[in-house]
Design a protein around this motif. Structure first.
Motif, PDB file in Angstrom:
ATOM      1  N   GLY A   1      35.449 -40.850 -11.057  1.00  0.00           N
ATOM      2  CA  GLY A   1      36.097 -40.553 -12.397  1.00  0.00           C
ATOM      3  C   GLY A   1      37.165 -38.431 -11.774  1.00  0.00           C
ATOM      4  N   GLU A   2      37.962 -38.054 -12.768  1.00  0.00           N
ATOM      5  CA  GLU A   2      38.990 -37.253 -12.384  1.00  0.00           C
ATOM      6  C   GLU A   2      37.244 -35.861 -12.681  1.00  0.00           C
ATOM      7  OE1 GLU A   2      42.063 -36.585 -13.417  1.00  0.00           O
ATOM      8  OE2 GLU A   2      42.425 -38.897 -13.345  1.00  0.00           O
ATOM      9  N   ASP A   3      36.693 -36.305 -12.781  1.00  0.00           N
ATOM     10  CA  ASP A   3      35.855 -35.116 -12.482  1.00  0.00           C
ATOM     11  C   ASP A   3      34.805 -34.911 -11.648  1.00  0.00           C
ATOM     12  OD1 ASP A   3      34.250 -36.851 -14.341  1.00  0.00           O
ATOM     13  OD2 ASP A   3      33.620 -35.031 -15.051  1.00  0.00           O
ATOM     14  N   GLU A   4      34.522 -36.162 -10.691  1.00  0.00           N
ATOM     15  CA  GLU A   4      33.554 -36.258 -10.023  1.00  0.00           C
ATOM     16  C   GLU A   4      34.121 -36.129  -8.642  1.00  0.00           C
ATOM     17  OE1 GLU A   4      31.136 -39.216 -12.633  1.00  0.00           O
ATOM     18  OE2 GLU A   4      32.676 -40.432 -11.944  1.00  0.00           O
ATOM     19  N   GLY A   5      33.020 -35.417  -7.932  1.00  0.00           N
ATOM     20  CA  GLY A   5      33.498 -35.571  -6.031  1.00  0.00           C
ATOM     21  C   GLY A   5      34.901 -34.892  -6.397  1.00  0.00           C
ATOM     22  N   GLY A   6      34.953 -34.217  -5.121  1.00  0.00           N
ATOM     23  CA  GLY A   6      36.729 -33.372  -4.582  1.00  0.00           C
ATOM     24  C   GLY A   6      35.886 -32.353  -3.747  1.00  0.00           C
ATOM     25  N   CYS A   7      37.234 -31.768  -3.249  1.00  0.00           N
ATOM     26  CA  CYS A   7      37.814 -30.670  -1.734  1.00  0.00           C
ATOM     27  C   CYS A   7      36.584 -29.424  -2.785  1.00  0.00           C
ATOM     28  CB  CYS A   7      38.917 -30.498  -1.752  1.00  0.00           C
ATOM     29  SG  CYS A   7      38.831 -28.957  -0.355  1.00  0.00           S
ATOM     30  N   VAL A   8      35.520 -29.235  -2.154  1.00  0.00           N
ATOM     31  CA  VAL A   8      34.718 -27.759  -3.030  1.00  0.00           C
ATOM     32  C   VAL A   8      35.365 -26.730  -2.663  1.00  0.00           C
ATOM     33  CG1 VAL A   8      33.294 -28.537  -2.535  1.00  0.00           C
ATOM     34  CG2 VAL A   8      33.979 -26.955  -0.910  1.00  0.00           C
ATOM     35  N   VAL A   9      36.514 -26.483  -2.016  1.00  0.00           N
ATOM     36  CA  VAL A   9      37.394 -24.985  -1.821  1.00  0.00           C
ATOM     37  C   VAL A   9      38.323 -25.048  -3.115  1.00  0.00           C
ATOM     38  CG1 VAL A   9      39.499 -24.385  -0.160  1.00  0.00           C
ATOM     39  CG2 VAL A   9      37.431 -25.432   1.103  1.00  0.00           C
ATOM     40  N   CYS A  10      39.198 -26.218  -2.558  1.00  0.00           N
ATOM     41  CA  CYS A  10      40.029 -26.588  -4.126  1.00  0.00           C
ATOM     42  C   CYS A  10      39.810 -26.494  -5.425  1.00  0.00           C
ATOM     43  CB  CYS A  10      41.725 -26.631  -3.741  1.00  0.00           C
ATOM     44  SG  CYS A  10      41.657 -29.110  -3.755  1.00  0.00           S
ATOM     45  N   ARG A  11      39.006 -27.587  -5.268  1.00  0.00           N
ATOM     46  CA  ARG A  11      38.323 -27.923  -5.984  1.00  0.00           C
ATOM     47  C   ARG A  11      39.289 -29.253  -6.837  1.00  0.00           C
ATOM     48  NH1 ARG A  11      36.987 -22.873 -10.651  1.00  0.00           N
ATOM     49  NH2 ARG A  11      38.608 -22.337  -9.761  1.00  0.00           N
ATOM     50  N   ASP A  12      40.676 -30.135  -6.397  1.00  0.00           N
ATOM     51  CA  ASP A  12      40.615 -30.592  -6.654  1.00  0.00           C
ATOM     52  C   ASP A  12      40.423 -31.663  -6.394  1.00  0.00           C
ATOM     53  OD1 ASP A  12      42.343 -29.457  -7.789  1.00  0.00           O
ATOM     54  OD2 ASP A  12      44.788 -29.395  -6.486  1.00  0.00           O
ATOM     55  N   ARG A  13      40.850 -33.172  -7.192  1.00  0.00           N
ATOM     56  CA  ARG A  13      39.383 -34.523  -6.522  1.00  0.00           C
ATOM     57  C   ARG A  13      40.742 -35.318  -5.176  1.00  0.00           C
ATOM     58  NH1 ARG A  13      42.042 -39.622 -10.147  1.00  0.00           N
ATOM     59  NH2 ARG A  13      40.068 -40.895  -9.155  1.00  0.00           N
ATOM     60  N   PHE A  14      39.728 -35.572  -4.680  1.00  0.00           N
ATOM     61  CA  PHE A  14      41.196 -36.511  -3.725  1.00  0.00           C
ATOM     62  C   PHE A  14      41.222 -37.440  -4.124  1.00  0.00           C
ATOM     63  CE2 PHE A  14      36.697 -34.922  -0.926  1.00  0.00           C
ATOM     64  CZ  PHE A  14      37.688 -33.607  -0.251  1.00  0.00           C
ATOM     65  N   ALA A  15      42.513 -38.212  -3.823  1.00  0.00           N
ATOM     66  CA  ALA A  15      43.070 -38.557  -4.097  1.00  0.00           C
ATOM     67  C   ALA A  15      44.336 -39.610  -3.087  1.00  0.00           C
ATOM     68  CB  ALA A  15      44.570 -38.886  -4.944  1.00  0.00           C
ATOM     69  N   VAL A  16      44.125 -40.912  -3.111  1.00  0.00           N
ATOM     70  CA  VAL A  16      44.668 -42.178  -2.252  1.00  0.00           C
ATOM     71  C   VAL A  16      46.332 -40.971  -1.605  1.00  0.00           C
ATOM     72  CG1 VAL A  16      45.905 -44.031  -2.051  1.00  0.00           C
ATOM     73  CG2 VAL A  16      44.249 -44.570  -2.930  1.00  0.00           C
ATOM     74  N   GLY A  17      46.450 -41.426  -0.368  1.00  0.00           N
ATOM     75  CA  GLY A  17      47.507 -40.458   0.201  1.00  0.00           C
ATOM     76  C   GLY A  17      47.279 -38.909   0.379  1.00  0.00           C
ATOM     77  N   ASP A  18      46.014 -39.005   0.286  1.00  0.00           N
ATOM     78  CA  ASP A  18      45.806 -36.761   0.572  1.00  0.00           C
ATOM     79  C   ASP A  18      44.663 -36.780   2.532  1.00  0.00           C
ATOM     80  OD1 ASP A  18      45.680 -36.201  -2.069  1.00  0.00           O
ATOM     81  OD2 ASP A  18      43.636 -35.928  -2.287  1.00  0.00           O
ATOM     82  N   THR A  19      45.431 -36.505   3.116  1.00  0.00           N
ATOM     83  CA  THR A  19      44.963 -36.575   4.718  1.00  0.00           C
ATOM     84  C   THR A  19      43.471 -35.053   4.042  1.00  0.00           C
ATOM     85  OG1 THR A  19      47.207 -36.436   5.163  1.00  0.00           O
ATOM     86  CG2 THR A  19      45.377 -35.123   6.706  1.00  0.00           C
ATOM     87  N   VAL A  20      42.481 -35.604   4.665  1.00  0.00           N
ATOM     88  CA  VAL A  20      41.200 -35.110   4.229  1.00  0.00           C
ATOM     89  C   VAL A  20      41.056 -34.991   6.238  1.00  0.00           C
ATOM     90  CG1 VAL A  20      40.439 -36.170   2.257  1.00  0.00           C
ATOM     91  CG2 VAL A  20      39.466 -37.414   4.116  1.00  0.00           C
ATOM     92  N   MET A  21      39.712 -33.757   5.939  1.00  0.00           N
ATOM     93  CA  MET A  21      39.652 -33.092   7.746  1.00  0.00           C
ATOM     94  C   MET A  21      37.628 -33.493   7.075  1.00  0.00           C
ATOM     95  SD  MET A  21      41.375 -30.571   8.839  1.00  0.00           S
ATOM     96  CE  MET A  21      40.284 -30.053  10.452  1.00  0.00           C
ATOM     97  N   ARG A  22      37.515 -34.481   8.258  1.00  0.00           N
ATOM     98  CA  ARG A  22      35.510 -34.031   8.194  1.00  0.00           C
ATOM     99  C   ARG A  22      34.865 -33.457   9.541  1.00  0.00           C
ATOM    100  NH1 ARG A  22      32.340 -37.750   5.730  1.00  0.00           N
ATOM    101  NH2 ARG A  22      34.136 -39.756   5.310  1.00  0.00           N
ATOM    102  N   LEU A  23      34.435 -32.188   8.812  1.00  0.00           N
ATOM    103  CA  LEU A  23      33.904 -31.563  10.004  1.00  0.00           C
ATOM    104  C   LEU A  23      32.892 -32.271  10.776  1.00  0.00           C
ATOM    105  CD1 LEU A  23      33.800 -27.997   8.598  1.00  0.00           C
ATOM    106  CD2 LEU A  23      35.430 -29.414   8.840  1.00  0.00           C
TER     107      LEU A  23
END
Length: 387
Positions: free
Chosen positions: A294-316
């Motif tokens: 959902g809109e408020d479930e999961g996401g980037c803990v730095v910016c607090r925005d949710r992940f979405a299709v097309g986002d580029t993510v880094m996995r440490l």
């Protein structure tokens, strides 16, 4: 000469991205096994169960992300590093919460509440440029595991003991991570739960449980699918979590059943449930429920925005925490730690690196980690990467 050491024993698949190490988990690559086993390995049957996390994980994650952003904003506004005194109340709340244990991502350290603090001497020290360049980037699509949430519920039969005959027993519930192959959410599937080492004929119409190891994820999935299973659950055998199963060689393209992984402690509980004498001749039912976050479930803990299709993510590396690429770069250019768990990454400061490696330190808190099969920490992959 072709590289023959392409097999990662921890991931149970080949890795072609680096000549000596797995770029997903950091394990040293070995030669591929002579033949893939189709039966399940019970290598982790003696693994120690871990304490369950506090039920209010989401609240703690939200608290953590809020503190991180406040600290970053304070650092930006003051042009300095600050002391993070505004985080005292948040730290006290975390210290008073029930103790968390088990898998790595579920145990945010006290220092993680104030990531600008200098724990371990990492204050203001940037991550190595070479390391940052080598961290894998992923562009999210509709089937990316990070965009979905899965839960499983295993319901044991009513108690058959003389003292509590017919009494309902509490179900076992756990969160899971979808594999990036097989059927994708949404789905709601129920079937009897069986272990993979049963007669293949018993897999028909069942949810089949495998331990991780012994053969590739794709091999396990093909075995379950070909014998009529309705879903496959894999129990992790290392504490690193979350972990996303992949089919890099496209060997499971014919698999059309859900494939999910549960953390090690939950896998131990599933096996205990199935091996209970009270369940020997009874049916344990298992339900897999998967949906889009959902809109408020999961996401980037730095910016607090949710992940979405097309986002580029880094996995440490090792801790496997994910962040938007820009958020991770913003952080790593001034810190050599994961923003969430404080696991240390290499720096370009040679004197500091000698001290850290000599102390075998993996976290900014000064701790190191062992994984049961020998010490395997970030020093290993750093040595492979940087010589």
């Amino acid at each position: 000469m072709a590289n023959t050491k392409t097999w990662c024993g921890a991931c149970d698949e080949e890795c072609q991205d680096h000549p000596t190490m797995c770029t997903v988990c950091g394990e040293t690559l070995t030669s591929p096994p002579a033949s893939s086993q189709t039966t399940n390995s019970n290598s982790n049957s003696n693994s120690t169960d871990h304490a369950e996390p506090n039920d209010d994980i989401r609240m703690q994650q939200h608290l953590l992300s809020t503190v991180i952003m406040n600290s970053l904003q304070q650092r930006s506004n003051e042009g300095g590093t600050g002391t993070g005194t505004r985080n005292t109340d948040a730290a006290a709340m975390m210290m008073n919460a029930n103790s968390l244990a088990g898998d790595v991502w579920e145990v945010p350290t006290e220092e993680a509440l104030d990531p600008t603090a200098g724990g371990g001497g990492t204050k203001g020290r940037p991550t190595s440029k070479d390391c940052i360049a080598r961290i894998p980037r992923t562009v999210l699509d509709e089937n990316s595991a990070i965009l979905h949430q899965v839960s499983i519920e295993c319901v044991p039969p009513p108690s058959s003991s003389s003292s509590s005959s017919g009494m309902r027993r509490e179900p076992l519930s756990a969160d899971a991570i979808i594999g990036e192959f097989g059927t994708f959410p949404p789905y709601d599937i129920t079937g009897k739960l069986v272990r993979a080492d049963v007669d293949p004929g018993r897999m028909k119409g069942a949810v089949v449980y495998f331990d991780r190891g012994g053969s590739t994820f794709a091999t396990k999935a093909r075995l379950a699918h070909s014998n009529g299973a309705v879903a496959m659950i894999v129990g992790n055998n290392v504490p690193i979590w979350p972990y996303v199963m992949k089919d890099s060689k496209r060997e499971a393209s014919s698999v059309t059943i859900p494939v999910v992984m549960i953390k090690r402690s939950d896998g131990t509980k599933v096996k205990q449930l199935l091996s209970s004498k009270e369940n020997e001749n009874a049916t344990v039912r298992c339900r897999l429920l998967a949906k889009r976050r959902g809109e408020d479930e999961g996401g980037c803990v730095v910016c607090r925005d949710r992940f979405a299709v097309g986002d580029t993510v880094m996995r440490l590396p090792f801790c496997s925490h994910c962040f938007h690429e820009n958020c991770a770069l913003y952080w790593l250019k001034s810190h050599n730690t994961c923003p969430f768990c404080r696991r240390e990454l290499p720096t370009d400061d040679e004197e500091y690196e000698r001290e850290r490696r000599g102390a075998n330190r993996t976290h900014a808190t000064g701790s190191s980690e062992s994984y049961g099969d020998g010490v395997r920490n970030n020093n290993d992959w750093e040595t492979l990467l940087f010589g």
